[in-house]
Design an enzyme around this catalytic site. Sequence first.
Site, PDB file in Angstrom:
ATOM      1  N   ILE A 161       0.826  -1.206   0.000  1.00 31.95           N
ATOM      2  CA  ILE A 161       0.000   0.000   0.000  1.00 31.95           C
ATOM      3  C   ILE A 161       0.861   1.257   0.000  1.00 31.95           C
ATOM      4  O   ILE A 161       0.412   2.330  -0.342  1.00 31.95           O
ATOM      5  CB  ILE A 161      -1.026   0.026   1.157  1.00 31.95           C
ATOM      6  N   ASP A 162       2.136   1.107   0.372  1.00 33.39           N
ATOM      7  CA  ASP A 162       3.031   2.274   0.406  1.00 33.39           C
ATOM      8  C   ASP A 162       3.407   2.785  -0.987  1.00 33.39           C
ATOM      9  O   ASP A 162       3.916   3.887  -1.127  1.00 33.39           O
ATOM     10  CB  ASP A 162       4.348   1.905   1.103  1.00 33.39           C
ATOM     11  N   ARG A 206       6.782   4.447   5.507  1.00 29.17           N
ATOM     12  CA  ARG A 206       8.000   4.541   6.309  1.00 29.17           C
ATOM     13  C   ARG A 206       9.144   5.149   5.521  1.00 29.17           C
ATOM     14  O   ARG A 206       9.907   5.954   6.020  1.00 29.17           O
ATOM     15  CB  ARG A 206       8.384   3.163   6.845  1.00 29.17           C
ATOM     16  N   ASN A 528     -13.571   9.056 -24.184  1.00 27.24           N
ATOM     17  CA  ASN A 528     -13.639   8.937 -25.644  1.00 27.24           C
ATOM     18  C   ASN A 528     -12.866  10.046 -26.338  1.00 27.24           C
ATOM     19  O   ASN A 528     -13.189  10.420 -27.455  1.00 27.24           O
ATOM     20  CB  ASN A 528     -15.108   8.978 -26.082  1.00 27.24           C
ATOM     21  N   ARG A 561     -30.116 -15.543 -10.147  1.00 30.90           N
ATOM     22  CA  ARG A 561     -30.469 -14.280 -10.774  1.00 30.90           C
ATOM     23  C   ARG A 561     -29.382 -13.803 -11.747  1.00 30.90           C
ATOM     24  O   ARG A 561     -28.201 -13.993 -11.506  1.00 30.90           O
ATOM     25  CB  ARG A 561     -30.662 -13.222  -9.695  1.00 30.90           C
ATOM     26  N   MET A 568     -23.137   4.288 -18.529  1.00 29.47           N
ATOM     27  CA  MET A 568     -22.994   5.389 -19.484  1.00 29.47           C
ATOM     28  C   MET A 568     -21.729   5.166 -20.304  1.00 29.47           C
ATOM     29  O   MET A 568     -21.036   4.177 -20.121  1.00 29.47           O
ATOM     30  CB  MET A 568     -22.922   6.715 -18.737  1.00 29.47           C
ATOM     31  N   GLY A 569     -21.430   6.118 -21.173  1.00 30.78           N
ATOM     32  CA  GLY A 569     -20.236   5.992 -22.019  1.00 30.78           C
ATOM     33  C   GLY A 569     -20.515   6.298 -23.482  1.00 30.78           C
ATOM     34  O   GLY A 569     -19.615   6.243 -24.306  1.00 30.78           O
TER      35      GLY A 569
END
Length: 747
Positions: A161-162, A206, A528, A561, A568-569
């Site tokens: 994550i650093d 760090r 776009n 399901r 959108m786009g």
Amino acid sequence: MDATVERIGTGKRVGVLTSGGDAQGMNAAVRAVVRTCLSHGAEVYAIYEGYQGMIDGGDGIRRLQWGDVSNILHRGGTVIGTFRSPEFRERDGRRRAAANLLRHGIDRLVVIGGDGSLSGLNALSAEWPELLDELVAAGEVSRDLADAHPALRFAGLVGSIDNDLVGTDMTIGADTALHRIVDAIDALTSTAASHQRSFVVEVMGRHCGYLALMAAIAGGCDYVLVPENPPEDGWEDRMCAELRRGRRAGRRDSIVIVAEGATDRSGNPIRADHVKQIIEERLGEDTRVTILGHVQRGGTPSAFDRWCSSVLGYEAALEVIGDHPSDGPVIGWRGNRVTRLPLLEAVERTRAVPVDIAAGNFAAAMAARGGSFADMFAIFREMAEPSRIDADASSKRIAIIHGGGLAPGMNPIARAAVRLGISRGHTMLGVHGGFPGLRDGRIAELEWGDVEGWTGDGGAHLGLRREIPTVEELYAISRALEEHKVDALLVAGGWNAYRSAHLLYSERDRYPAFRLPIVCLPASIDNNLPGSDLSVGTDTALKALVDVIDGVKMSAEAAHRMFVVETMGRWCGYLALVGGLAGGAELVYLHEDGITLDRLNRDVSWAVNSFAGGRQLVLAVRNERANESYTTDVLARIFEEEGGNLFDVRQAVVGHQQQGGAPTPFDRLLGTRLVARALALIDEEFAAGTTEGYYIGLVGASLSHRPLSGMMAEMDPVFRRPKQQWWLGLRDVVHAVAVQPGDRPRG
Ligand code: ADP
């Protein structure tokens, strides 16, 4: 040893593990590694709890099937566990690990971790032949088995994550951590502003100031302390002077960001408490400390950490199952592309940074972070410092204008333009209401304090309209530019903004007022626009889409399901494809590919068979203009009809929430970088006495610009998208990870 194991070992068997600190997006990477291997006929094994699982063997190494990595994309952390294994640091531990790999016939490895984990990988691969000889000599494995696996093929993905790996711009997890930090800063800003308070926020890092610096820019903060570039002696005075000036120029809050590894030039740590004490003592301001800690590791991965990690996992799998190892087996992300680095070099360069910092070699530490880090550091300083608030008579007048559809990120763009423009000695003007506003002369000066607080705001405070000027309006526009003495135009917007800018540019022979530098900056959720891989706003729109997908998936837990989610786009399928990748869609419908009855037939029979075979959920993402006839509703009805009692179908249309919403850190940062570039181009034009027009963007690893004169040739005017679209290549990744090979819709 088991005789059946002795016979195994000729097929391709890949092991995948996550190691070291956990990072959001590791699951997406694991999923992509697993599924890409399976798609290419290789077997794949999870090695649980990092290198420890390799040493322990037994249940620590387990074969995975397609479904074993279902439903993990949205999860934080890593589902295959991570561990810091001291035993793996010892040769004996690695020998036991090699024996266990051999027992499973695994000689291909994908390791996802930080530089420590990559060092471990380097040690194992370098020692592999010797370790095997020792195992044979000890009678632990047969010579035949050892000979069948003469080398270890490997790929490394950087989970940290650093964001500290030298040579890559983004490591897995860094974007999510930045989201957590910027969310916290946005929240603090509102309370700080109400009470005129100061906050000191400590963030992780760090040895790497990435999170601190980028959060400071994206959060619109006042001062930042990072390990690579400790402040000169006397920084306390300068910090207080800057905070004071900021207040005078209109700031209601002051926020200082401190990386946990920040020091002064002599190497003494600078802690958040110390900064608080200074502000309270010298400025008499009520100051609070917030230490974000493990919140930064938490939560669901960002859209970027999902799709980018999927791409990286796909590439890592191809690296290890391909026939020839490349000399860049560490696979990272640079600008907007996959980059490859040699393993040892990546680790050594990363390890050199703390050494450089400790030795006071700060220039080397900054250089190691790459040119854009140093640029961003300079940009932050310029934006935070209200150095010159009143323009003098010689200053140039630069107007900023939006056009096209609304894109999240327009406000941080305007803010960056105003602050950087003023810092560079210009007078900044805002055009209200887009090109119709320009026609009507709705132009007003924007001062440093006017854009205070704009960085986290969705919408566009300057307003915008979609209309492209008509020929009849050009005269009024030229008059307005003259009356307001506009010297240059910064156009931040979408397709119609680009078309409008191009129109002015093409009419410069007829209207002398149009002979001014014009720079177009891509801001559109559609992604776009020509000349840029990504537009500002796209990442926020993806986030909105992924949020909806996460929600609808959860709603279907107990049902069978299918969801058809429309994004959108317009005619550009970027959001559908990349959102589908980030959200784990099985089916993606793009205008670029078209929808045919033939394809629908295949997809329907696949879905029916799949649900009949026990599947609970299918997700399809459809771009809003994928096909005029096969609308989202039509698709849903066809699936519903054919699904009978096997499954039901629901639709979700992600509409304007994709255009609204607070811009993500990525969109704020991209906008800021692009503004700095646009202003630099305008300054070059001023210096040269020329009046060229450009459109700028992020292409591959770097920012670039192209002349407006060539823009139309790059565009597909009918479907309003660039003729070449880099992201169409990501279809291969979707293909590899979305649907199990034997189960794919057949054609
Ligand atoms: P990160 O990968 O996040 O940098 P660590 O530095 O803790 O985290 O490394 C993770 C694991 O990688 C260690 O616990 C150890 O098992 C292994 N490792 C790290 N450095 C080495 C090394 N030099 N040789 C062998 N294994 C190592």
